[in-house]
Design an enzyme around this catalytic site. Structure first.
Site, PDB file in Angstrom:
ATOM      1  CG  MET A  51      10.503  -6.566  43.130  1.00  0.00           C
ATOM      2  SD  MET A  51      11.382  -6.206  41.627  1.00  0.00           S
ATOM      3  CE  MET A  51      10.363  -7.021  40.432  1.00  0.00           C
ATOM      4  N   GLY A  52       6.474  -5.500  45.692  1.00  0.00           N
ATOM      5  CA  GLY A  52       5.157  -4.897  45.860  1.00  0.00           C
ATOM      6  C   GLY A  52       4.151  -5.435  44.865  1.00  0.00           C
ATOM      7  CG  HIS A  92       3.602 -11.142  46.811  1.00  0.00           C
ATOM      8  ND1 HIS A  92       2.941 -10.523  45.779  1.00  0.00           N
ATOM      9  CD2 HIS A  92       4.901 -11.219  46.431  1.00  0.00           C
ATOM     10  CE1 HIS A  92       3.786 -10.229  44.825  1.00  0.00           C
ATOM     11  NE2 HIS A  92       4.985 -10.638  45.176  1.00  0.00           N
ATOM     12  CE  LYS A 120       5.451 -15.475  38.945  1.00  0.00           C
ATOM     13  NZ  LYS A 120       6.309 -14.942  37.864  1.00  0.00           N
ATOM     14  CB  SER A 170       3.251  -8.023  40.399  1.00  0.00           C
ATOM     15  OG  SER A 170       3.539  -8.558  41.658  1.00  0.00           O
TER      16      SER A 170
HETATM   17  O1  PAF Z   1      11.076 -11.987  43.117  1.00  0.00           O
HETATM   18  C1  PAF Z   1      11.082 -10.750  43.281  1.00  0.00           C
HETATM   19  O2  PAF Z   1      10.052 -10.127  43.460  1.00  0.00           O
HETATM   20  C2  PAF Z   1      12.396 -10.005  43.248  1.00  0.00           C
HETATM   21  O3  PAF Z   1      13.257 -10.551  42.312  1.00  0.00           O
HETATM   22  C3  PAF Z   1      13.074  -9.900  44.617  1.00  0.00           C
HETATM   23  C4  PAF Z   1      13.479 -11.259  45.160  1.00  0.00           C
HETATM   24  C5  PAF Z   1      12.140  -9.208  45.602  1.00  0.00           C
HETATM   25  C6  PAF Z   1      14.347  -9.048  44.510  1.00  0.00           C
HETATM   26  O4  PAF Z   1      14.068  -7.761  44.056  1.00  0.00           O
END
Ligand code: PAF
Length: 283
Positions: free
Chosen positions: A30-31, A37, A152, A189
């Site tokens: 989700m950025g 990440h 997580k 985030s």
């Molecule tokens: O873990 C996340 O960031 C979100 O739940 C995902 C897997 C990108 C789905 O929107």
């Protein structure tokens, strides 16, 4: 680094890669990318020719409108970070809500064999239907060979494995270890939104989890639960939402321990209005 925001474009590029028989990894995000990440992306790059990183703040998985509004959106910074990992082999896919949901921003309803009713499912209504809907869409569009998710969100990881099993999706789901800040705080985030006092307090979550793990060796799940609840009751800044010792497979709370099973402790805590989650393997 390639960047696409339209489904049609990414579908066309995936077709080209598939025709060349290249292996494809997917890292859905989700950025507001952080080192956790980047670890997923690095792992994906090690095991695939090309890696699609999706960046999309998915509205249907937020039960709290305020949380959705405040969720950090840092696309330019995210792209810069990804460029430090690879300039040639990452494809960023950042769709708009309308493009990916085709004008109908609603979730599909899933049956995840009960996994969806535990923990996060109890506290975030509709959350896993939203996650299932978007991840299934990304799988359909990107057709990855491998997809990478952090532990997580351990419950999410189990649910995605269930989604893949139930819909016979030909993708290998890879779970990756939790990446922690030096303080022990699980990277998220949301950490960027913590006010200084809460940021300082938040490592207490992991400290308590590791102490709970130690106690679990010689105590019942219930005794450990009471101990953790007590620790948070005494804490000035952090508010415990839940602490649960669960079977790592079914995610059902443990009544009596058996040494044949794997257990995990799960926790959700409010630091001011920021909700933090974490978990730890107990045996
Ligand atoms: O873990 C996340 O960031 C979100 O739940 C995902 C897997 C990108 C789905 O929107």
């Amino acid at each position: 680094m390639e960047f696409y925001s339209e489904k049609q474009q990414i579908v066309a590029i995936i077709d080209v890669l598939k025709a060349k028989q290249l292996t494809l990894g997917l890292v859905p995000t989700m950025g507001a990318l952080h080192e956790g990440h980047l670890q997923l992306v690095k792992k994906a790059l090690n095991n695939n020719d090309k890696v699609v990183v999706s960046i999309f703040v998915n509205p249907t998985q937020f039960d709290n409108k305020e949380d959705l509004k405040k969720y950090p959106r840092t696309l330019k910074r995210d792209m810069d970070l990804l460029r430090t990992v690879s300039k040639d082999n990452i494809i960023v896919y950042a769709p708009t809500v309308d493009d990916i949901y085709e004008g109908k921003t609603v979730s599909q309803s899933f049956d995840f064999d009960g996994l969806e009713f535990e923990m996060e499912g109890k506290f975030r209504e509709g959350h896993f239907n939203g996650v299932g809907t978007i991840v299934k869409r990304f799988f359909d569009i990107v057709k990855p060979d491998n997809a990478y998710f952090g532990e997580k969100d351990f419950q999410q990881l189990q649910i995605i494995k269930k989604l893949v099993e139930k819909f016979h999706i030909p993708v290998h789901v890879v779970g990756c270890e939790i990446h922690r800040e030096a303080s022990g705080l699980a990277m998220s985030s949301r950490n960027t939104r913590l006010k200084p006092a809460y940021k300082k307090a938040a490592p207490f979550i992991y400290k308590t989890l590791t102490a709970a793990k130690e106690r679990f060796g010689t105590n019942s799940a219930n005794t450990v639960l009471e101990w953790v609840e007590n620790q948070f009751a005494k804490h000035d800044l952090l508010e415990l939402e839940y602490f649960i010792v669960a079977d790592a497979e079914t995610l059902k709370p443990v009544k009596r321990k058996s040494n044949k099973k794997s257990y995990r402790a799960f926790i959700a805590v409010y630091a001011d209005d920021i909700r933090l989650i974490d978990n730890i393997a107990l045996n």
